[in-house]
Design a protein around this motif. Structure first.
Motif, PDB file in Angstrom:
ATOM      1  N   VAL A 158       0.854  -1.196   0.000  1.00 26.55           N
ATOM      2  CA  VAL A 158       0.000   0.000   0.000  1.00 26.55           C
ATOM      3  C   VAL A 158       0.885   1.239   0.000  1.00 26.55           C
ATOM      4  N   ARG A 162      -4.644   7.703   1.785  1.00 22.55           N
ATOM      5  CA  ARG A 162      -5.793   7.424   2.641  1.00 22.55           C
ATOM      6  C   ARG A 162      -5.660   6.052   3.306  1.00 22.55           C
ATOM      7  N   ARG A 163      -5.237   5.068   2.543  1.00 18.61           N
ATOM      8  CA  ARG A 163      -5.088   3.719   3.085  1.00 18.61           C
ATOM      9  C   ARG A 163      -3.905   3.641   4.058  1.00 18.61           C
ATOM     10  N   ASP A 305      -8.983  -4.366   5.797  1.00 15.05           N
ATOM     11  CA  ASP A 305      -9.746  -3.448   4.945  1.00 15.05           C
ATOM     12  C   ASP A 305      -8.821  -2.471   4.226  1.00 15.05           C
ATOM     13  N   ALA A 306      -7.821  -1.957   4.953  1.00 18.73           N
ATOM     14  CA  ALA A 306      -6.895  -0.995   4.345  1.00 18.73           C
ATOM     15  C   ALA A 306      -6.074  -1.634   3.232  1.00 18.73           C
ATOM     16  N   ALA A 308      -7.240  -4.117   1.460  1.00 10.20           N
ATOM     17  CA  ALA A 308      -8.225  -4.657   0.516  1.00 10.20           C
ATOM     18  C   ALA A 308      -8.131  -6.178   0.403  1.00 10.20           C
TER      19      ALA A 308
END
Length: 340
Positions: A158, A162-163, A305-306, A308
Motif C-alpha cells: 500500500v 488514505r489507506r 480493509d486498508a 483490501a
C-alpha cells in the motif's frame, strides 16, 4: 548427491557449521527472544525451540514463534549455500517435542549460493527511526515480491495516502490495546533491557531508539506499575500514539501473506520474510515490523480493509519499508547457548 560438508575433516566441518550458525542467529524474532536451539549430528541440524522463550500472552497461537524459526532456518540455508554446502530444510513441527524442522546436510540438490544475500546477514536489522520522504520504487518492490513468492507467500503493498493513514491508525490502536492488556504488557516488559546493563537478548532502549529525555521518560512509563496508572487515566494511548505518528510518516506499508495459518505455513512465511529482508538490505532499504494491529480482531479487520483483503487472510507480518538511516542492532546470545 552428497553435500560437500561430508567430505571435510571434522575440524573443517565444525568450523564451517559454526560460521554458518553464527550468521543464522542474526535472524529476527519477536521481542528478540531468540527461541531457536540447534542439535547437530553428522548429516543434519535439528531445529527446536526453547519453551521458556515463547510468548504465551503476546503470541498465544505460536505464529510469531514459527515465523522466527523459519527466519533462522532461511538464514542458515543461505549461509550454508554461500559456503558451498547443500542442505534441504524439512518442516517437522511438533508441539510436544518442540521440534520445528530438520536441515539435512547430506541430501538434496547442490546449492546455488547467493553470496550477495549472505553478505547482508550481519547488516540486516530493524529500523525504528523515521524514513525519508522517498517512496520505494516499483522495481524494488517487484524484486522483493519475487523473494516472497519463492516460499509460496505473497507481498501486498500500500502506498496510497488514505489507506496508509488507516493502517497507521490500526497500528496505534493495536499498540494501545497491547498496553492495556496487563499480561501482554508485563510479558513485553520482561524482554526490555537497559542499554547500560544489556544482556544478549531482548530489546534494549538503544535498539528501540529511546535516547535522552525520551529514554528517561520511557524507563519510568514502561514499568508495569507505571503502566497500570497510565491505563486508568487513559494516558497509555498517548504513549501508543508515538507508533501512530511513526507509521503515518511512512510512504510504503506491506503485508506478507502466508500459505496458511498453520505453524508450517507461518514457518514458510518466516523463510520468505528473512529472504525478502536481506534483499531489502542489499537494495539499501530499511524495514520495521509493526504487528500490533494483528493482535486484536478489530484492528486486524481494519488492517485487512486498508489492504483490501479478506479478514481471514493468513497475514504473517505487517511492516513499513523505506529509505533512511540504519537502526541500532540488537544483541545475540553466544553460539554455545543455542547449540546443544
Amino acid at each position: 548427491m552428497l553435500s560437500q560438508i561430508t567430505r571435510l575433516d571434522r575440524n573443517q566441518r565444525n568450523d564451517t557449521l559454526a560460521q554458518c550458525l553464527q550468521a543464522a542467529i542474526r535472524a529476527p524474532s519477536a521481542h528478540n527472544s531468540q527461541p531457536w536451539r540447534f542439535s547437530i549430528d553428522d548429516e543434519a541440524i535439528r531445529l527446536v525451540w526453547d519453551e521458556q522463550r515463547r510468548l504465551p500472552n503476546g503470541d498465544p497461537t505460536g505464529s510469531y514463534l514459527a515465523i522466527g524459526l523459519g527466519a533462522v532456518a532461511e538464514s542458515l540455508s543461505i549461509a550454508l549455500a554461500a559456503n558451498d554446502v547443500a542442505c534441504d530444510t524439512r518442516i517437522e513441527w511438533d508441539w510436544d517435542t518442540r521440534q520445528a524442522a530438520t536441515i539435512e546436510l547430506a541430501r538434496g540438490s547442490m546449492p546455488t549460493a547467493d553470496t550477495n544475500l549472505a553478505s547482508h546477514i550481519q547488516q540486516r536489522r530493524t529500523t525504528r527511526l523515521p524514513f525519508t520522504d522517498q517512496r520505494v520504487g516499483a522495481t524494488d518492490l517487484d524484486v522483493l515480491a519475487a523473494d516472497i513468492e519463492r516460499n509460496g507467500c505473497a507481498l501486498n503493498v500500500v502506498q496510497e495516502s488514505r489507506r496508509l493513514r488507516a493502517i497507521a491508525d490500526a497500528i496505534g490502536e493495536g499498540t494501545a490495546r497491547n498496553f492495556a492488556n496487563e499480561r501482554v504488557f508485563t510479558e513485553f516488559h520482561k524482554w526490555l533491557r537497559s542499554s547500560e546493563n544489556a544482556r544478549s537478548d531482548g530489546l534494549t532502549f538503544d535498539a528501540l531508539e529511546l535516547h535522552g529525555v525520551r529514554g528517561t521518560v520511557a524507563r519510568i512509563a514502561l514499568r508495569p506499575s507505571s503502566m497500570g496508572i497510565l491505563r486508568r487515566t487513559g494516558i497509555h494511548r498517548l504513549i501508543a500514539s508515538e507508533q501512530t505518528r511513526l507509521a503515518r510518516s511512512t510512504r510504503t506499508f506491506c503485508l506478507v501473506i502466508a500459505p496458511d495459518s498453520s505453524p508450517e505455513g507461518m514457518f514458510q512465511a518466516g523463510r520468505a520474510i528473512q529472504r525478502m529482508w536481506l534483499r531489502a538490505t542489499a537494495l539499501g532499504l530499511r524495514v520495521h515490523p509493526m504487528t500490533a494491529a494483528l493482535d486484536h480482531i478489530e484492528t486486524k479487520r481494519a488492517l485487512a480493509d486498508a489492504f483490501a483483503i479478506s479478514f481471514d487472510t493468513p497475514i504473517a507480518i505487517c511492516f513499513r519499508i523505506g529509505h533512511g538511516p540504519a537502526g541500532t542492532p540488537s544483541r545475540r546470545l553466544p553460539l554455545d547457548q543455542v547449540v546443544f
